[in-house]
Design a protein around this motif. Structure first.
Motif, PDB file in Angstrom:
ATOM      1  N   ALA A 237      22.407  42.123  45.741  1.00 14.22           N
ATOM      2  CA  ALA A 237      22.447  43.403  46.135  1.00 14.22           C
ATOM      3  C   ALA A 237      22.743  43.503  47.753  1.00 14.22           C
ATOM      4  N   ASP A 238      22.981  42.400  48.396  1.00 13.71           N
ATOM      5  CA  ASP A 238      22.943  42.019  49.613  1.00 13.71           C
ATOM      6  C   ASP A 238      24.390  41.618  50.165  1.00 13.71           C
ATOM      7  N   THR A 239      24.702  41.672  51.272  1.00 11.02           N
ATOM      8  CA  THR A 239      26.124  41.523  51.950  1.00 11.02           C
ATOM      9  C   THR A 239      25.529  40.233  52.992  1.00 11.02           C
ATOM     10  N   TYR A 240      26.422  39.250  53.030  1.00 14.21           N
ATOM     11  CA  TYR A 240      26.020  38.190  53.901  1.00 14.21           C
ATOM     12  C   TYR A 240      27.438  37.937  54.588  1.00 14.21           C
ATOM     13  N   ARG A 241      27.256  37.087  55.783  1.00 14.55           N
ATOM     14  CA  ARG A 241      28.262  36.585  56.601  1.00 14.55           C
ATOM     15  C   ARG A 241      28.120  35.167  57.142  1.00 14.55           C
ATOM     16  N   ILE A 242      29.042  34.383  57.019  1.00 13.39           N
ATOM     17  CA  ILE A 242      29.023  33.046  57.419  1.00 13.39           C
ATOM     18  C   ILE A 242      29.468  32.851  58.606  1.00 13.39           C
ATOM     19  N   GLY A 243      28.915  32.316  59.567  1.00 17.51           N
ATOM     20  CA  GLY A 243      29.598  31.878  60.972  1.00 17.51           C
ATOM     21  C   GLY A 243      30.103  30.392  60.843  1.00 17.51           C
ATOM     22  N   LYS A 244      30.550  29.907  61.810  1.00 17.93           N
ATOM     23  CA  LYS A 244      31.198  28.593  61.969  1.00 17.93           C
ATOM     24  C   LYS A 244      29.930  27.911  62.630  1.00 17.93           C
ATOM     25  N   LEU A 245      29.962  26.534  61.938  1.00 15.96           N
ATOM     26  CA  LEU A 245      29.230  25.475  62.411  1.00 15.96           C
ATOM     27  C   LEU A 245      29.940  24.806  63.439  1.00 15.96           C
ATOM     28  N   ASN A 246      29.290  24.307  64.536  1.00 18.90           N
ATOM     29  CA  ASN A 246      29.910  23.562  65.610  1.00 18.90           C
ATOM     30  C   ASN A 246      30.488  22.394  65.112  1.00 18.90           C
ATOM     31  N   ALA A 247      31.242  21.467  65.748  1.00 14.32           N
ATOM     32  CA  ALA A 247      31.804  20.246  65.317  1.00 14.32           C
ATOM     33  C   ALA A 247      30.780  19.139  65.039  1.00 14.32           C
ATOM     34  N   PHE A 248      29.756  19.274  65.867  1.00 12.01           N
ATOM     35  CA  PHE A 248      28.586  18.096  65.620  1.00 12.01           C
ATOM     36  C   PHE A 248      27.566  18.607  64.336  1.00 12.01           C
ATOM     37  N   GLN A 249      27.523  19.920  64.400  1.00  8.98           N
ATOM     38  CA  GLN A 249      26.830  20.206  63.142  1.00  8.98           C
ATOM     39  C   GLN A 249      27.558  19.965  61.756  1.00  8.98           C
ATOM     40  N   GLN A 250      28.972  20.278  61.892  1.00  7.23           N
ATOM     41  CA  GLN A 250      29.689  19.852  60.810  1.00  7.23           C
ATOM     42  C   GLN A 250      29.656  18.252  60.485  1.00  7.23           C
ATOM     43  N   PHE A 251      29.702  17.667  61.605  1.00  5.40           N
ATOM     44  CA  PHE A 251      29.849  16.031  61.425  1.00  5.40           C
ATOM     45  C   PHE A 251      28.437  15.601  60.813  1.00  5.40           C
ATOM     46  N   HIS A 252      27.260  16.059  61.142  1.00  2.88           N
ATOM     47  CA  HIS A 252      25.992  15.605  60.840  1.00  2.88           C
ATOM     48  C   HIS A 252      25.907  16.282  59.342  1.00  2.88           C
ATOM     49  N   LEU A 253      26.159  17.450  58.952  1.00  3.33           N
ATOM     50  CA  LEU A 253      25.974  17.951  57.888  1.00  3.33           C
ATOM     51  C   LEU A 253      26.872  17.079  56.843  1.00  3.33           C
ATOM     52  N   SER A 254      28.369  16.752  57.306  1.00  7.46           N
ATOM     53  CA  SER A 254      29.066  15.900  56.190  1.00  7.46           C
ATOM     54  C   SER A 254      28.233  14.514  55.913  1.00  7.46           C
ATOM     55  N   ARG A 255      27.778  14.015  57.126  1.00  4.71           N
ATOM     56  CA  ARG A 255      27.156  12.623  56.796  1.00  4.71           C
ATOM     57  C   ARG A 255      25.917  12.931  55.679  1.00  4.71           C
TER      58      ARG A 255
END
Length: 160
Positions: free
Chosen positions: A8-26
């Motif tokens: 029943a809720d609406t969500y929005r996804i923002g962009k992770l910065n490059a370092f967050q993407q890097f660490h998340l991918s690891r």
């Protein structure tokens, strides 16, 4: 930013910065190979479901891919489940908090962060683990999708 409804809720996804993407991918890299067979099976099931629906076969078009092969799905999911189970708590918490930190939920006409990073807590009492996992998968897909697709198709490989 992408907006979508979940329950029943609406969500929005923002962009992770490059370092967050890097660490998340690891952190998610060890479980990605275990998901490839699952994605291929689901893709095949979705294709078969679409063909059956186009042919008017209602027995095959009940909207539940793999519903007839739960044992096969379980065997495909076992390596993924093992990977999650063997993941250190710190890694699992990093993945969830990083992903949820990129998500906002609409309340009336305003948007509010789902995760408070400084307090390391969810800002909505009604969010259960199932919703948190779905939101996290969505963030991973949107944030790391182009990188992962490039790796899987070889498009990200520099030419010598």
């Amino acid at each position: 930013m992408s907006e979508f409804d979940l329950g029943a809720d609406t969500y929005r996804i923002g962009k992770l910065n490059a370092f967050q993407q890097f660490h998340l991918s690891r952190k998610v890299a060890p479980i990605i190979p275990t998901l490839i067979p699952v994605f291929l099976k689901l893709k095949g099931s979705a294709k078969a479901l679409a063909i059956a629906a186009a042919a008017g076969d209602s027995a095959e078009s009940d909207g539940a891919p793999l519903s007839g092969d739960l044992e096969g799905l379980a065997s495909l999911m076992q390596p993924f489940a093992d990977g999650i189970a063997n993941m250190p708590d710190e890694t699992a918490e990093f993945i969830l908090s990083t992903c949820l930190g990129a998500v906002q939920r609409k309340q009336g006409t305003a948007w509010f962060q789902v995760w408070n990073a400084s307090q390391n807590t969810c800002m909505f009492d009604d969010l259960d683990l199932g919703v948190m996992i779905k939101l996290s998968v969505r963030v991973i897909t949107e944030s790391l999708g182009p990188f992962l697709r490039g790796m899987l198709t070889g498009q990200g490989t520099p030419k010598a």
